[in-house]
Design an enzyme around this catalytic site. Structure first.
Site, PDB file in Angstrom:
ATOM      1  CD  GLN B 673      57.424  33.910   7.633  1.00 57.58           C
ATOM      2  OE1 GLN B 673      57.378  33.841   8.730  1.00 57.58           O
ATOM      3  NE2 GLN B 673      58.693  33.591   6.954  1.00 57.58           N
ATOM      4  CD  GLU B 740      59.094  31.324  16.690  1.00 56.00           C
ATOM      5  OE1 GLU B 740      59.813  30.713  17.358  1.00 56.00           O
ATOM      6  OE2 GLU B 740      58.922  32.614  17.115  1.00 56.00           O
TER       7      GLU B 740
END
Lengths: 209, 773
Positions: B673, B740
């Protein structure tokens, strides 16, 4: 529709021959059934200057199974696989040969199936992501992708794996830089590139394919 | 007992994804399915005078052509759930009239027997327009800017403290610069795709969405049917990055088309259509003003952002919000302005606000450090804060200093010559740069169901979804630990609106929101089993105390006597039960607004609320006092790169990301990620940019040959590290979400490294070679 939820159980654990795969889809979509494999095509476009469209007969071997199709001459190999043979493992990302998601092996060579008409594939041997595994055993590249977490969303993955298998067979990518360069036709927007590199290097190192 | 959470276990859906058997939304084949193709407007503003479908209608295979003249009337959605409309509504009411608000707006849908036939007929649809002059250039229209009241979900976007103007005037050292970012497009690999089938008044939709619940409710509202009659499924989603967090016209158009032709319809956006009809990250103009004393201590921060919205809706890219809490500073002015343009509505893109915002503030901090002749890390340490000064709350957990230290060590920061343009290797100028990463830790209410079966396996059901982040995997780890089962005995089912309501995949919130609900449901199921054993004279655990019994590997036994116990299967079988089910709702939100409609709980939701009252895991979680805290993740990004002195090309050699994101649930998926975020940042910094035709405002760069994204050959070496300290305040599982934060700060670190390499400060992204020559 509850059976839909069992789709991944039912389809996991095997690398699907076409017959198995179609069975899985039937199970997956209880209440759904197949669209016709062959769709009648017409040959004239009224009121337009567009050229006449011909239905074409084509026979190819897909993952070891002979397939004879009558397709609209405009059907790409990608759409033939996805919508006519209902083998959606091969993905459509851009339809313009710019992303590599649709990569399959044609006679052992990696190509963009969106830039290839089905009609061009007469007599060809096509290997898609569904044809790499043998029974329960994953292809070494598939196993290496799982081990190294070489994907996230999984949408570019079939193309990356087919491309990686083709790359290793080509035999000329020796360094990280060369592998990266020769895999650059396959975009991964999630950004699993480093892990894809590790997976390819592992398969190359142990000469598994 | 061996805990699975935190272990780098392989993805549970990995096998499906590498064998091509994970099915995405275009990969269902209902009987008699027809294919839809959207026809787009060729002007950016005006109205349709005449739309001619005569020729197209006669093309082979065409079943019908849907325009505003024959399409069904849609209803205006009222929901305020994320993904449920309100802020994304008018774009979503396609084919309702003749008006055109942006280039590429849908004006027709051709429905044909095959995809090829639909494509061809779509080319034969023609339209005459009454053209208006569109407004599409942000920079030329800044005088039309207005100040929106609030951001997404009512969030605060206009913030001040102290007296910033006065503080700036009195500052010993001042920096005032403007930083710009272009329009970016998400470009998830899977194009937005929908397959819709009506069965009477029931609607089945397979849709590529980051919110099965939000999309279901939105479709029901727009189509004017009861929510119970709509079922929306997204078992696998080929990436989203925000673009699938909103619904776009394609989803409802597919349902409308299926109704019109009374057949199932499949509609997939073309890659080109994803540049006009599926959101984007807005262009930003960010003016940063910083004032310090002679030691570098900040006394004024101003971050003024101007960005775009559309004429059909309002979306604010909250670029300044991170600046409000990032550093210790008595005076701050954070404001946002919008200009309405004739473009489709922008929407969240991976770290909306923080991604462009941390670029601007962190590039400005770098400039300030050079101006003060200070090390950029030292400047950040001088202004380090232990609390969120805008909200006057302490951080639930913050270990940013350790991130700086570990990152600096890993990149070799101390060994570099800090003077710009000082390091040369052959043709290359070498540079080092750093920046701070940050993203808020969000959490919202979620419900999950745990089901134990007599054969010893368990299922977890939750109406959230895995957009590729690894939700299936980490939730399996959470559930297996809570249930005392091995990982292969737990099946987590997501991506179906018929499951209990889970969080949408936005704001990096799924782990922190859904994880506690799944844990509570699983613990509840286990507790139910323990109570059954204790009360059962036939059980070896009869009459024992609950706290003396533990669960491990599908068995209950006494802590001190591992041989005294029995399997879950034995208990269920003896009671003749075919399953044990427990629902749990963890109603915790870190957002400013609670759910729009908390009272209207019926059916499963009401049952979940009732069951949760006696679930200790829920009660403990809900009674944690979170009011004193501000929830944020932090990190440090370090970059080493080379710039070709003659060509101006940039190659990144190494990226080090050290992240403080609470508990790391799965090291393997977590690293992936963060790397993925950093790679998105490479695109932002060096190559991605959507260009518009200066004459008519339509997108020019409409494919992946013209809109460049990072590829294998662009990759540096990565060193991803985690602090891995659980944040026990945000939730019992301790994770803050990592989807994010990886993209934040990285763009600034790259631009700062380019400055260090070349002495050139580029303030307009992307830093393409021409800007370095």
């Amino acid at each position: 529709m509850d059976d839909l939820q069992n789709q991944d159980e039912k389809s996991s654990g095997r690398g699907s021959t076409r017959r198995e795969f179609l069975t899985q889809i039937t199970v997956a979509g209880a209440g759904l059934s197949f669209a016709p494999l062959i769709v009648n095509t017409e040959t004239k476009v009224p009121g337009s200057q567009l050229s006449v469209i011909q239905p074409v007969n084509v026979t190819m071997v897909v993952n070891g199974t002979k397939q004879t199709l009558t397709v609209d001459s405009r059907v790409t190999l990608l759409d033939a696989l996805r919508d006519k043979l209902m083998m959606p493992g091969t993905k459509k990302g851009c339809d313009h040969g710019q992303c590599g998601a649709c990569t399959v092996l044609v006679n052992g060579r990696r190509i963009n199936s969106c830039l290839t008409f089905a009609a061009m594939c007469e007599g060809d041997e096509i290997t898609t992501i569904e044809g790499l595994a043998h029974g329960d055993g994953l292809h070494p590249m598939q196993a290496a992708f799982v081990k190294h977490d070489a994907f996230q969303c999984g949408y570019c993955t079939p193309g990356q794996i087919c491309s990686a298998v083709g790359l290793v067979k080509e035999g000329h990518a020796k360094t990280d830089t060369e592998i990266r360069e020769l895999m650059s036709g396959n975009i991964c927007r999630c950004g699993a590139y480093q892990n894809i590199l590790e997976a390819i290097k592992e398969v190359q190192a142990v000469k598994l394919i | 007992m061996n805990e699975l959470v935190g272990k780098p276990v392989d993805r549970v859906d990995g096998r499906l994804k590498v064998t091509g058997t994970a099915n995405y939304s275009a990969e269902y084949y209902p009987k008699n399915v027809a294919y839809g193709v959207i026809v787009e407007s060729t002007i950016a503003k005006g109205r349709i005078k005449n739309i001619d479908i005569t020729t197209a209608g006669k093309a082979p295979g065409v079943i019908n052509i849907m325009t505003y003249k024959n399409s069904m009337n849609l209803h205006f959605p009222q929901s305020s759930d994320p993904g449920g409309g309100k802020y994304a509504e008018k774009d979503l009411l396609p084919l309702q009239n003749d008006r055109i608000f942006y280039g590429g707006q849908a004006i027709a849908v051709v429905i044909a027997e095959t995809f090829e036939q639909a494509e061809q007929a779509a080319m034969l649809v023609t339209a005459d327009y009454e053209k208006d002059k569109p407004v599409f250039d942000l920079e030329k229209n800044v005088e039309k800017a207005y100040k929106p009241v609030a951001g997404l979900g009512g969030s605060q976007i206009q913030m001040t403290r102290g007296n910033t103007e006065a503080a700036l005037q009195n500052a010993s050292v001042k920096l005032e610069e403007t930083y710009t970012t272009p329009v970016y497009h998400h470009n998830a690999m899977e194009p937005h795709a929908t397959t819709a089938e009506w069965n009477g008044d029931q609607l089945m939709i397979y849709d590529a969405t980051q919110s099965v619940m939000g999309s279901k409710n939105l479709m029901a509202a727009m189509l004017g049917v009861e929510p119970e009659k709509v079922r929306l499924v997204a078992l696998f989603i080929g990436g989203g990055f925000g673009s699938k967090g909103f619904s776009w016209p394609n989803t409802v158009l597919t349902a409308m088309a299926a109704k019109l032709v009374n057949r199932p319809v499949k509609l997939v956006l073309k890659r080109q259509q994803m540049f006009t009809n599926a959101g984007r990250r807005t262009q930003t103009i960010q003016k940063i003003s910083l004032g310090t004393d002679n030691t570098g201590k900040l006394n004024a921060i101003k971050h003024a952002t101007t960005s775009e919205s559309s004429f059909v809706d309002e979306f604010v890219e909250p670029a300044g919000v991170a600046t409000a809490m990032l550093y210790s500073c008595a005076n701050a002015d954070i404001n946002h302005s919008l200009v309405r343009l004739n473009k489709g509505t922008p929407c969240p893109t991976r770290a909306p606000g923080e991604a462009p915002g941390t670029y601007a503030i962190e590039a400005a901090m770098d400039e300030l450090a050079y101006k003060l002749n200070m090390d950029p890390i030292q400047l950040r340490l001088v202004n380090y804060n232990e609390k969120d000064e805008q909200k006057n709350q302490q951080f639930s957990s913050k270990n940013l200093k350790e991130c700086y230290q570990r990152g600096a060590d890993a990149i070799g920061w101390a060994q570099r010559n800090p003077k710009p343009g000082s390091i040369r290797e052959g043709n290359y100028l070498v540079g080092y740069g750093m920046a701070t990463a940050t993203y808020p830790a969000n959490r919202s209410a979620s419900t999950a169901k745990a089901v134990l079966f007599p054969d010893g396996h368990a299922e977890i059901l939750c109406g959230t979804q895995d957009i590729g982040t690894g939700t299936y995997t980490i939730m399996t780890q959470v559930a297996a630990d809570a249930l005392g089962l091995p990982i292969e005995k737990v099946k987590v089912k997501l991506g179906d609106s018929s499951y209990p309501k889970g969080a949408n995949s936005g704001g990096s919130q799924v782990s922190a929101s859904v994880g506690p609900a799944i844990r509570a449901a699983a613990l509840g199921a286990k507790s139910k089993l323990v109570k059954m054993a204790i009360a059962d004279a036939g059980s070896p655990l009869h009459g024992q105390k609950e706290e003396t019994i533990i669960a491990d590997n599908g068995q209950l036994h006494l802590i001190n006597q591992p041989d005294k116990g029995e399997t879950y299967s034995a208990i269920l079988n003896r009671h003749g039960l075919d399953k044990i089910e427990v629902l749990a709702t963890t109603n915790v939100s870190t957002r400013q607004q609670q759910e729009a409609n908390p009272a209207a709980k019926t059916g499963a939701e009401a049952q979940a609320a009732q069951e949760s009252k006696s679930n200790p895991a829920v009660q403990e979680d809900e009674h944690t006092d979170r009011k004193p805290y501000s929830f944020h993740s932090f990190g440090a990004q370090f970059v080493k790169l080379r710039v070709d002195a003659q060509l101006g090309t940039v190659h990144i050699d190494k990226i080090v990301s050290v992240m403080d994101v609470g508990k790391v649930m799965n090291l393997k998926t977590a690293k992936n990620q963060i790397m993925g975020g950093a790679i998105f940042g490479i695109g932002m910094a060096l190559m991605e940019e959507t260009a518009y035709d200066p004459n008519d405002g339509r997108v020019v760069t409409r494919d992946l040959a013209q809109y460049l994204v990072p590829v294998h050959a662009d990759m540096p070496e990565f060193d991803i590290q985690f602090i891995d300290k659980p944040d026990t305040i945000i939730s019992p599982i301790g994770a803050r979400g990592i989807g994010e934060i990886g993209i934040t700060g990285i763009t600034a670190a790259i631009v700062n490294a380019i400055y260090h390499a070349t002495g050139k400060r580029v303030r307009n992204l992307p830093v393409t070679p021409d800007k370095l020559l």
